[in-house]
Each structure stands twice: as C-alpha cells, then as structure tokens.
Design a protein around this motif. Structure first.
Motif, PDB file in Angstrom:
ATOM      1  N   ASN A  93       2.219  -3.152  -5.902  1.00 29.17           N
ATOM      2  CA  ASN A  93       2.865  -3.408  -4.632  1.00 29.17           C
ATOM      3  C   ASN A  93       1.787  -3.716  -3.590  1.00 29.17           C
ATOM      4  O   ASN A  93       0.837  -2.946  -3.431  1.00 29.17           O
ATOM      5  N   LEU A  94       1.950  -4.828  -2.892  1.00 28.81           N
ATOM      6  CA  LEU A  94       0.960  -5.273  -1.900  1.00 28.81           C
ATOM      7  C   LEU A  94       1.391  -4.989  -0.461  1.00 28.81           C
ATOM      8  O   LEU A  94       0.723  -5.401   0.478  1.00 28.81           O
ATOM      9  N   TRP A 133     -10.115  -8.465  -3.410  1.00 29.56           N
ATOM     10  CA  TRP A 133     -10.302  -7.200  -4.114  1.00 29.56           C
ATOM     11  C   TRP A 133      -9.594  -6.115  -3.328  1.00 29.56           C
ATOM     12  O   TRP A 133      -9.645  -6.096  -2.097  1.00 29.56           O
ATOM     13  N   VAL A 134      -8.922  -5.214  -4.050  1.00 27.97           N
ATOM     14  CA  VAL A 134      -8.165  -4.142  -3.420  1.00 27.97           C
ATOM     15  C   VAL A 134      -8.417  -2.826  -4.152  1.00 27.97           C
ATOM     16  O   VAL A 134      -8.802  -2.812  -5.321  1.00 27.97           O
ATOM     17  N   LEU A 135      -8.190  -1.728  -3.459  1.00 28.31           N
ATOM     18  CA  LEU A 135      -8.211  -0.404  -4.082  1.00 28.31           C
ATOM     19  C   LEU A 135      -6.776  -0.045  -4.436  1.00 28.31           C
ATOM     20  O   LEU A 135      -5.891  -0.085  -3.573  1.00 28.31           O
ATOM     21  N   ILE A 136      -6.539   0.303  -5.696  1.00 32.93           N
ATOM     22  CA  ILE A 136      -5.191   0.561  -6.182  1.00 32.93           C
ATOM     23  C   ILE A 136      -5.036   2.048  -6.468  1.00 32.93           C
ATOM     24  O   ILE A 136      -5.890   2.671  -7.098  1.00 32.93           O
ATOM     25  N   HIS A 137      -3.926   2.595  -5.993  1.00 29.52           N
ATOM     26  CA  HIS A 137      -3.590   3.994  -6.238  1.00 29.52           C
ATOM     27  C   HIS A 137      -2.092   4.076  -6.500  1.00 29.52           C
ATOM     28  O   HIS A 137      -1.299   3.590  -5.706  1.00 29.52           O
ATOM     29  N   VAL A 138      -1.730   4.648  -7.618  1.00 32.89           N
ATOM     30  CA  VAL A 138      -0.341   4.824  -8.078  1.00 32.89           C
ATOM     31  C   VAL A 138       0.536   3.578  -7.878  1.00 32.89           C
ATOM     32  O   VAL A 138       1.661   3.657  -7.406  1.00 32.89           O
ATOM     33  N   GLY A 139      -0.001   2.430  -8.243  1.00 35.77           N
ATOM     34  CA  GLY A 139       0.772   1.199  -8.199  1.00 35.77           C
ATOM     35  C   GLY A 139       0.806   0.478  -6.875  1.00 35.77           C
ATOM     36  O   GLY A 139       1.515  -0.516  -6.717  1.00 35.77           O
ATOM     37  N   PHE A 140       0.043   0.946  -5.908  1.00 38.54           N
ATOM     38  CA  PHE A 140      -0.010   0.313  -4.597  1.00 38.54           C
ATOM     39  C   PHE A 140      -1.435  -0.125  -4.284  1.00 38.54           C
ATOM     40  O   PHE A 140      -2.383   0.626  -4.529  1.00 38.54           O
ATOM     41  N   ASN A 179       9.556  -8.851  -2.640  1.00 40.00           N
ATOM     42  CA  ASN A 179       9.236  -7.424  -2.782  1.00 40.00           C
ATOM     43  C   ASN A 179       7.747  -7.124  -2.619  1.00 40.00           C
ATOM     44  O   ASN A 179       7.314  -5.998  -2.839  1.00 40.00           O
ATOM     45  N   LYS A 180       6.972  -8.148  -2.239  1.00 37.26           N
ATOM     46  CA  LYS A 180       5.525  -8.019  -2.004  1.00 37.26           C
ATOM     47  C   LYS A 180       4.801  -7.443  -3.218  1.00 37.26           C
ATOM     48  O   LYS A 180       4.009  -6.510  -3.116  1.00 37.26           O
ATOM     49  N   LEU A 181       5.040  -8.053  -4.376  1.00 40.21           N
ATOM     50  CA  LEU A 181       4.398  -7.629  -5.617  1.00 40.21           C
ATOM     51  C   LEU A 181       3.404  -8.684  -6.074  1.00 40.21           C
ATOM     52  O   LEU A 181       3.661  -9.884  -5.943  1.00 40.21           O
ATOM     53  N   GLY A 182       2.303  -8.225  -6.612  1.00 37.92           N
ATOM     54  CA  GLY A 182       1.296  -9.134  -7.125  1.00 37.92           C
ATOM     55  C   GLY A 182       0.728  -8.639  -8.438  1.00 37.92           C
ATOM     56  O   GLY A 182       0.880  -7.468  -8.802  1.00 37.92           O
ATOM     57  N   ILE A 183       0.069  -9.540  -9.154  1.00 39.68           N
ATOM     58  CA  ILE A 183      -0.605  -9.194 -10.395  1.00 39.68           C
ATOM     59  C   ILE A 183      -2.080  -8.991 -10.064  1.00 39.68           C
ATOM     60  O   ILE A 183      -2.712  -9.835  -9.431  1.00 39.68           O
ATOM     61  N   MET A 196      -3.883  -0.153  -1.704  1.00 44.80           N
ATOM     62  CA  MET A 196      -3.975   0.653  -0.487  1.00 44.80           C
ATOM     63  C   MET A 196      -4.872   0.037   0.586  1.00 44.80           C
ATOM     64  O   MET A 196      -4.675   0.273   1.767  1.00 44.80           O
ATOM     65  N   ALA A 197      -5.890  -0.721   0.165  1.00 43.45           N
ATOM     66  CA  ALA A 197      -6.836  -1.300   1.115  1.00 43.45           C
ATOM     67  C   ALA A 197      -7.549  -2.471   0.474  1.00 43.45           C
ATOM     68  O   ALA A 197      -7.743  -2.494  -0.738  1.00 43.45           O
ATOM     69  N   ARG A 198      -7.926  -3.431   1.302  1.00 43.54           N
ATOM     70  CA  ARG A 198      -8.770  -4.515   0.824  1.00 43.54           C
ATOM     71  C   ARG A 198     -10.215  -4.055   0.909  1.00 43.54           C
ATOM     72  O   ARG A 198     -10.603  -3.356   1.841  1.00 43.54           O
ATOM     73  N   ILE A 199     -11.018  -4.435  -0.099  1.00 37.51           N
ATOM     74  CA  ILE A 199     -12.438  -4.094  -0.111  1.00 37.51           C
ATOM     75  C   ILE A 199     -13.222  -5.348  -0.467  1.00 37.51           C
ATOM     76  O   ILE A 199     -12.668  -6.309  -1.011  1.00 37.51           O
ATOM     77  N   ASP A 200     -14.508  -5.329  -0.167  1.00 37.45           N
ATOM     78  CA  ASP A 200     -15.297  -6.512  -0.521  1.00 37.45           C
ATOM     79  C   ASP A 200     -15.716  -6.440  -1.987  1.00 37.45           C
ATOM     80  O   ASP A 200     -15.678  -5.385  -2.625  1.00 37.45           O
ATOM     81  N   GLU A 201     -16.094  -7.584  -2.516  1.00 33.87           N
ATOM     82  CA  GLU A 201     -16.413  -7.704  -3.937  1.00 33.87           C
ATOM     83  C   GLU A 201     -17.582  -6.801  -4.348  1.00 33.87           C
ATOM     84  O   GLU A 201     -17.562  -6.192  -5.420  1.00 33.87           O
TER      85      GLU A 201
END
Length: 82
Positions: free
Chosen positions: A32-33, A50-57, A17-21, A59-64
């Motif tokens: 959800n990844l 590192w990722v930007l998270i919005h409403v449980g998803f 289901n492409k889920l991660g912690i 949305m994008a990878r970002i640098d540290e």
C-alpha cells in the motif's frame, strides 16, 4: 521495535486503492502506497523510488544509498544467524 525493509517501487498495480509492486531484494510484493502518496503527484511518478516497507505499507521514501546500506546490513545480520 519495528523493522522497515527497503524496497523499490517497480509498478503501480491499483491506482484507486494506491497499491504498487515493490521489489524487495528480488522478491516482488504488492504494498500500500497511501502513506507516501501526495495528492499533487501521480502514483506513476513514484516508480523507481525506494521506500521503507512495514507490514505491507510503504511508510517513507528513502534515497537509494540509504536503501542499499540497510540491505547490506540486513544481509550481514542474516549471516550471523546461519
């Protein structure tokens, strides 16, 4: 306006289901990844990213550096409201 919160992927919880912690400033959440997962990468390859998270998803990878700068800004904004 949408707000994305930076977090770091620390584990994969459900590959099918492409889920991660994700660790969001010490708080661990399952997200959800699917939006960042590329077909030619194993999900485990994203651990540490590192990722930007919005409403449980994620949305994008970002640098540290960007993630840490955003977290610092959010902390300073929280101080304004205290």
């Amino acid at each position: 306006m949408c707000l994305g919160i930076p977090g770091q992927i620390i584990a994969i919880s459900n590959t099918a289901n492409k889920l991660g912690i994700v660790d969001i400033n010490g708080v661990k959440k399952e997200v959800n990844l699917a939006c960042i997962a590329e077909t030619h990468h194993n999900l485990a390859d994203y651990i540490g990213s590192w990722v930007l998270i919005h409403v449980g998803f994620a949305m994008a990878r970002i640098d540290e550096a960007e993630a840490k700068a955003t977290l610092a800004l959010l902390h300073s904004l929280a101080g304004v409201y205290e």
